[in-house]
Structure formats: structure tokens, C-alpha cells
Motif scaffolding. Structure first.
Motif, PDB file in Angstrom:
ATOM      1  N   SER A  53      -0.059  -5.900   7.219  1.00  0.00           N
ATOM      2  CA  SER A  53       1.134  -6.545   6.678  1.00  0.00           C
ATOM      3  C   SER A  53       1.984  -5.511   5.952  1.00  0.00           C
ATOM      4  N   CYS A  54       3.279  -5.729   5.970  1.00  0.00           N
ATOM      5  CA  CYS A  54       4.209  -4.889   5.220  1.00  0.00           C
ATOM      6  C   CYS A  54       5.116  -5.822   4.438  1.00  0.00           C
ATOM      7  N   ALA A  55       4.850  -5.943   3.159  1.00  0.00           N
ATOM      8  CA  ALA A  55       5.657  -6.801   2.295  1.00  0.00           C
ATOM      9  C   ALA A  55       6.836  -6.006   1.762  1.00  0.00           C
ATOM     10  N   THR A  79       8.303 -10.203   5.283  1.00  0.00           N
ATOM     11  CA  THR A  79       7.095  -9.474   5.667  1.00  0.00           C
ATOM     12  C   THR A  79       7.090  -9.174   7.155  1.00  0.00           C
ATOM     13  N   TYR A  87       4.442  -7.700  10.300  1.00  0.00           N
ATOM     14  CA  TYR A  87       3.019  -7.644  10.623  1.00  0.00           C
ATOM     15  C   TYR A  87       2.780  -6.736  11.822  1.00  0.00           C
TER      16      TYR A  87
END
Length: 118
Positions: free
Chosen positions: A20-22, A77, A79
Motif C-alpha cells: 500500500s502507498c498512503a 491510497t 496498491y
């Protein structure tokens, strides 16, 4: 935009992980997003990207058919679903962003380590 990657870990060959990249700080939906990785002793390489407006995805040949990038604009976010992992996928994975998909990737998050054992 600030980025934070997570979800890395140790997995056996053939297994799966989801990264994940928030993001925070800017309007996420205006940013093209990408995943890169860097293995020990190697240069950072492109893995996948997803366009800001169409959601179209592009992959490196080495991950095509095994990895899937996606984004949830409501959650700010991105993914990366990684399936059929191989030892050569072992690397630190980074997410990156660029406004309206223009120019260079100018926002980077800290990486997350992915280790695939044989």
C-alpha cells in the motif's frame, strides 16, 4: 504530496503480498502514481504505474501478468498486488507520484522491504 509505503515482508516463492502507498497533503486524484524497486547492488527500476485520470496501468516486462497496480481515490491510497512472487522480486519497493503525470517523479515515499525466499 507525502507518501508512505507499507505491506512488505518475507514470503516464500510463489506467494503473494499486497503493498500500500498512503498519501496525504494534496489531491491524490490529480497524481499519477508508480511503484519502483531497488535490489541490493542494483539501480532502482520501474515496476508499475497508474495514470491519474484514466486509471490505465503499465508494467515492466518482469512483472507483467503477476503484479497489479490499483488506486482508491477515496482512500488516497495506491496498491500493488504481487502474486507468484519470485526470489528475484526481492527488493525495497518505493512508491512515487507526479502531478498530472507530467515531468519526473518528484515525490517519493520511504521504501518497504520485500523478501522472497526460494
Amino acid at each position: 504530496v507525502q507518501l508512505q509505503a507499507s505491506g512488505g515482508g518475507l514470503v516464500q516463492a510463489g506467494g503473494s503480498l499486497r503493498l500500500s502507498c498512503a498519501t496525504s497533503g494534496r489531491t491524490f486524484s490529480n497524481y499519477g502514481m508508480a511503484w519502483f524497486r531497488q535490489a541490493p547492488g542494483k539501480e532502482r527500476e520501474f515496476v508499475a504505474r497508474i495514470q491519474w485520470n484514466t486509471g490505465f496501468t503499465y508494467y515492466s516486462a518482469s512483472v507483467e501478468g503477476r503484479f497489479t497496480a490499483s488506486r482508491d481515490n477515496a482512500k488516497n491510497t495506491m496498491y500493488l498486488q504481487m502474486n507468484s512472487l519470485k526470489p528475484e522480486d526481492t527488493a525495497v519497493y518505493y512508491c512515487a507520484a507526479r502531478y498530472l503525470d507530467a515531468g519526473s517523479w518528484d515525490s517519493w515515499g520511504r521504501g518497504t522491504q520485500v523478501t522472497v525466499s526460494s
